[in-house]
Design an enzyme around this catalytic site. Sequence first.
Site, mmCIF file in Angstrom:
data_model
loop_
_atom_site.group_PDB
_atom_site.id
_atom_site.type_symbol
_atom_site.label_atom_id
_atom_site.label_comp_id
_atom_site.label_asym_id
_atom_site.label_seq_id
_atom_site.Cartn_x
_atom_site.Cartn_y
_atom_site.Cartn_z
ATOM 1 N N CYS A 193 -42.000 4.259 75.767
ATOM 2 C CA CYS A 193 -41.902 5.578 75.583
ATOM 3 C C CYS A 193 -40.344 5.948 76.010
ATOM 4 O O CYS A 193 -39.607 5.472 75.155
ATOM 5 C CB CYS A 193 -42.910 6.327 76.311
ATOM 6 S SG CYS A 193 -43.014 8.032 75.520
ATOM 7 N N GLU A 208 -50.009 0.943 79.796
ATOM 8 C CA GLU A 208 -50.172 1.016 81.105
ATOM 9 C C GLU A 208 -51.283 2.149 81.807
ATOM 10 O O GLU A 208 -51.667 1.904 82.977
ATOM 11 C CB GLU A 208 -48.806 1.058 81.832
ATOM 12 C CG GLU A 208 -48.288 2.612 81.893
ATOM 13 C CD GLU A 208 -47.179 2.862 80.724
ATOM 14 O OE1 GLU A 208 -47.660 2.223 79.739
ATOM 15 O OE2 GLU A 208 -46.482 3.797 80.728
ATOM 16 N N HIS A 228 -48.644 4.480 75.425
ATOM 17 C CA HIS A 228 -48.477 3.900 77.070
ATOM 18 C C HIS A 228 -49.704 3.056 77.388
ATOM 19 O O HIS A 228 -50.870 3.460 78.082
ATOM 20 C CB HIS A 228 -48.677 5.145 78.045
ATOM 21 C CG HIS A 228 -47.474 5.891 77.875
ATOM 22 N ND1 HIS A 228 -46.229 5.864 78.787
ATOM 23 C CD2 HIS A 228 -46.839 6.999 77.231
ATOM 24 C CE1 HIS A 228 -45.479 6.702 78.504
ATOM 25 N NE2 HIS A 228 -45.822 7.584 77.648
HETATM 26 N N1 LIG Z 1 -43.738 9.883 78.334
HETATM 27 C C1 LIG Z 1 -42.256 9.566 78.052
HETATM 28 O O1 LIG Z 1 -41.778 8.653 78.143
HETATM 29 C C2 LIG Z 1 -41.745 10.894 77.198
HETATM 30 C C3 LIG Z 1 -40.268 10.359 76.565
HETATM 31 C C4 LIG Z 1 -39.386 11.544 76.371
HETATM 32 N N2 LIG Z 1 -39.063 12.338 77.399
HETATM 33 C C5 LIG Z 1 -40.215 12.410 74.942
HETATM 34 O O2 LIG Z 1 -40.715 13.353 75.298
HETATM 35 O O3 LIG Z 1 -40.224 12.095 73.949
#
Ligand SMILES: NC(=O)CC[C@H](N)C(=O)O
EC number: 6.3.5.3
Length: 230
Positions: free
Chosen positions: A86, A205, A203
């Site tokens: 992410c 994880e 994600h």
């Molecule tokens: N969950 C995250 O890592 C979000 C990544 C980044 N802040 C976004 O909103 O795209």
Amino acid sequence: MQAGIIVFPGINRERDIAMALEGSLGRRPRMIWHRETDLAGVDLVVIPGGFSYGDYLRCGAMAAQSPVMRAVSAHAARGGYVLGVCNGFQILTEAQMLPGALLRNAGLRFLSMDCHLRVERADTVFSGQYQRGQVFRAPMAHGDGNYFADADTLDRLEGEGLVAFRYVDASGAVSGAANLNGSARNIAGVLSANLRVLGLMPHPENLVDPLMGGVDGKPLFDSLAAIGVA
Ligand SMILES: NC(=O)CC[C@H](N)C(=O)O
């Protein structure tokens, strides 16, 4: 396999991924503050998700300039393993360690929901415990997950087998409806040419324990455990 997790101000998924890594690797990852520059003894560098520097400028743009990123880049150049999830994926593209960019989601909304991913290749260190073509569920939570690269780069990624995961529907079909953030060619994860750096938007994880509602993400961490240290 010693993992090291890079912690930037504003990152918020470092404990989630530490738990997932420890569960599979059987060893507590080292937490590495972004001002550190010594990665000695770290086999796998992990850049977690979150909101580094509050997403000011573009997501990941400031983190990519942090002192530790020079060391991460040198680690990758030596053939070391790197996983960015992410915000970590965004940071890897901003650091030009992976091609392309993550643009604002096509619908201009933050997306927080489960999606389905298809495993495009199961012969990498990140995916060996999945089957090729397997579809698994993964939570996503991002505002800027719309993968973009120019057509030549996309053709090269496809031609060299560097697309790791795609957004699909539950049956495994690549469709527009499954591609909620509008990513080019439904791309959710990209590998480096030597297959040792992976950037992934959702994600895994957050699905590694039945208490989380499923274990679909666990094979990714088990894959890393299976390789030991090269
Ligand atoms: N969950 C995250 O890592 C979000 C990544 C980044 N802040 C976004 O909103 O795209």
